[in-house]
Write an enzyme that holds these catalytic residues in place. Structure first.
Site, short mmCIF file in Angstrom:
data_model
loop_
_atom_site.label_atom_id
_atom_site.label_comp_id
_atom_site.label_asym_id
_atom_site.label_seq_id
_atom_site.Cartn_x
_atom_site.Cartn_y
_atom_site.Cartn_z
N LYS A 35 5.25 -8.79 4.08
CA LYS A 35 5.40 -7.73 5.08
C LYS A 35 4.26 -6.71 4.93
O LYS A 35 3.55 -6.71 3.92
CB LYS A 35 6.76 -7.04 4.90
CG LYS A 35 6.92 -6.37 3.54
CD LYS A 35 8.36 -5.97 3.26
CE LYS A 35 8.48 -5.36 1.88
NZ LYS A 35 9.88 -5.13 1.48
N ARG A 130 21.30 1.03 1.80
CA ARG A 130 20.30 1.05 2.86
C ARG A 130 20.76 0.04 3.91
O ARG A 130 21.30 0.41 4.92
CB ARG A 130 18.93 0.69 2.25
CG ARG A 130 17.78 1.45 2.80
CD ARG A 130 16.50 1.16 2.03
NE ARG A 130 16.28 -0.25 1.75
CZ ARG A 130 15.15 -0.76 1.26
NH1 ARG A 130 14.14 0.05 0.98
NH2 ARG A 130 15.01 -2.05 1.03
N TYR A 255 -14.59 20.39 0.09
CA TYR A 255 -13.73 21.31 0.85
C TYR A 255 -12.88 22.15 -0.11
O TYR A 255 -12.33 21.64 -1.08
CB TYR A 255 -12.79 20.53 1.76
CG TYR A 255 -13.46 19.93 2.98
CD1 TYR A 255 -14.07 20.74 3.93
CD2 TYR A 255 -13.45 18.56 3.17
CE1 TYR A 255 -14.66 20.18 5.06
CE2 TYR A 255 -14.03 17.99 4.30
CZ TYR A 255 -14.64 18.80 5.24
OH TYR A 255 -15.22 18.26 6.35
N MET A 303 -12.44 12.74 4.49
CA MET A 303 -12.10 11.59 5.35
C MET A 303 -12.94 10.37 5.02
O MET A 303 -12.45 9.24 5.01
CB MET A 303 -12.27 11.96 6.83
CG MET A 303 -11.71 10.90 7.77
SD MET A 303 -11.93 11.28 9.49
CE MET A 303 -10.86 12.68 9.71
#
Ligand SMILES: *Cc1c(COP(=O)(O)O)cnc(C)c1O
Length: 358
Positions: A35, A130, A255, A303
């Site tokens: 998956k 779940r 940053y 990024m």
């Protein structure tokens, strides 16, 4: 210079891990869990490399359709089942096996009037809370499914473990006992173990195992490495240095200026960022392999770039190869620096990153 960031997939390691799993599974059949794009490794190439698996498991119908379109003929199990009549028809057309965990899904089967014969994995909730029928609701669900014909069904039973990765195995023992008690006397194939269940200390002894993470060569345990489990990393996330610079004592990098040089330093700028799936949560000090040597990430992940303090390394220049995780730097170890798990880092590798099969 190589292409910049790429996920190199070692298909030989995939097959090695499947063999390790087989040895550990002692004759149980292996449902290879692919998956989420095979945990970021590429759904189709992974399934093709694992041709020896007894079945594949995916979460969603769409993933199964991609496998069939690629010519995969092994059984494919939909771990969440289907939720609409037209999806059941698609499942029938493509021969998917279904997990049934909710009364609505039994209804869909009861209303199905086609000729397909489904393999139905009834999921029992033994404590994960779940998906699945609670043990007290399971007999009624089973009876409804047994009563249906057509379509003819082959029933199998599964449950999922909530805490098999922990060293305290009380919860796993409780789930196992509840599963055994709920399925006592029933002559259907059973499945319990995910990776942690398969490599943990509790003997679960079932007909099928359902490993995901182990196939990709990572360990779910805090205290056991993949190497100790006999597994080899499949993905190496490789890239390169695209700039180097000298920074003076007290200058900051990146940053927010979150990292300040405590002495004159050399910084390598590496082509990899959160746009590639490199978690912005990665803390300063996260190890990065530069030319095979460890050096600490500094400042914020941006990024397209990260910065690495290479003051202690020599010969780092534009084009120097970098490994973010993989051979020599387990993804489990990197995940700890982002306070997450290897699953999330592997699945998070973004579309921008090309896969390169080796
Ligand atoms: C994802 C999943 C697995 C595989 O889990 P790993 O921890 O990756 O081995 C097995 N069973 C079910 C039901 C799953 O959803």
């Amino acid at each position: 210079m190589n292409r910049l960031i790429r996920a190199v997939i070692d298909t030989r390691a995939l097959r090695h891990n499947l063999q390790t799993i087989r040895a550990r599974a002692r004759g149980a059949r292996v449902m290879a869990v692919v998956k989420a794009n095979a945990y970021g490794h590429g759904l189709v190439p992974t399934a093709l490399a694992l041709a020896q698996a007894d079945a594949f498991a995916v979460a969603r119908l769409e993933e199964g359709l991609v496998l069939r379109a690629a010519g995969i003929t092994q059984p494919i199990v939909l771990l969440e089942g289907v939720f609409a009549a037209e999806h059941l028809l698609e499942a029938a057309r493509h021969g998917f096996d279904l997990v049934v965990h909710d009364p609505l899904q039994i209804e869909l089967l009861e209303e199905y009037s086609g000729a397909a014969r489904f393999i139905v994995w009834i999921k029992i909730d033994t404590g994960m809370n779940r998906l699945g029928f609670r043990p007290e609701d399971f007999p009624a669900a089973l009876e409804r499914i047994q009563r249906m014909r057509p379509p003819a069904l082959e029933v199998r039973l599964l449950t999922h473990l909530a805490r098999a990765d922990e060293s305290d195995d009380q919860m796993t023992q409780r789930q196992l006992a509840l599963f055994q008690q709920s399925t006592k006397g029933l002559d259907y194939a059973r499945s319990i173990a995910n990776t942690a269940g398969l490599f943990g200390n509790v003997e679960l002894g079932c007909d099928w195992v359902r490993p995901g993470l182990a196939l990709y060569g990572a360990s779910p345990f805090e205290d056991k490495t993949a190497a100790e489990l006999g597994l080899q990393p499949v993905m190496s996330l490789e890239t390169s240095v695209i700039a180097t610079r000298k920074v003076k004592k007290n200058e900051t990098v990146g940053y927010g200026g979150t990292w300040k040089a405590s002495h004159d330093s050399t910084i390598a700028i590496v082509a990899a960022g959160y746009g590639d799936g490199i978690s912005r949560g990665l803390a300063g000090g996260t190890p990065v392999l530069i030319n095979g040597e460890r050096a600490p990430l500094v400042g914020r992940v941006s990024m397209d770039m990260i910065a690495v303090d290479v003051t202690k390394l020599s010969r780092v220049r534009v084009g120097t190869p970098v490994v973010l995780w993989g051979v020599g730097l387990p993804v489990e170890e990197v995940a700890r620096y982002a306070a997450t798990i290897p699953y999330e880092l592997l699945c998070g590798v973004s579309q921008r990153v090309p896969l390169e099969l080796r």
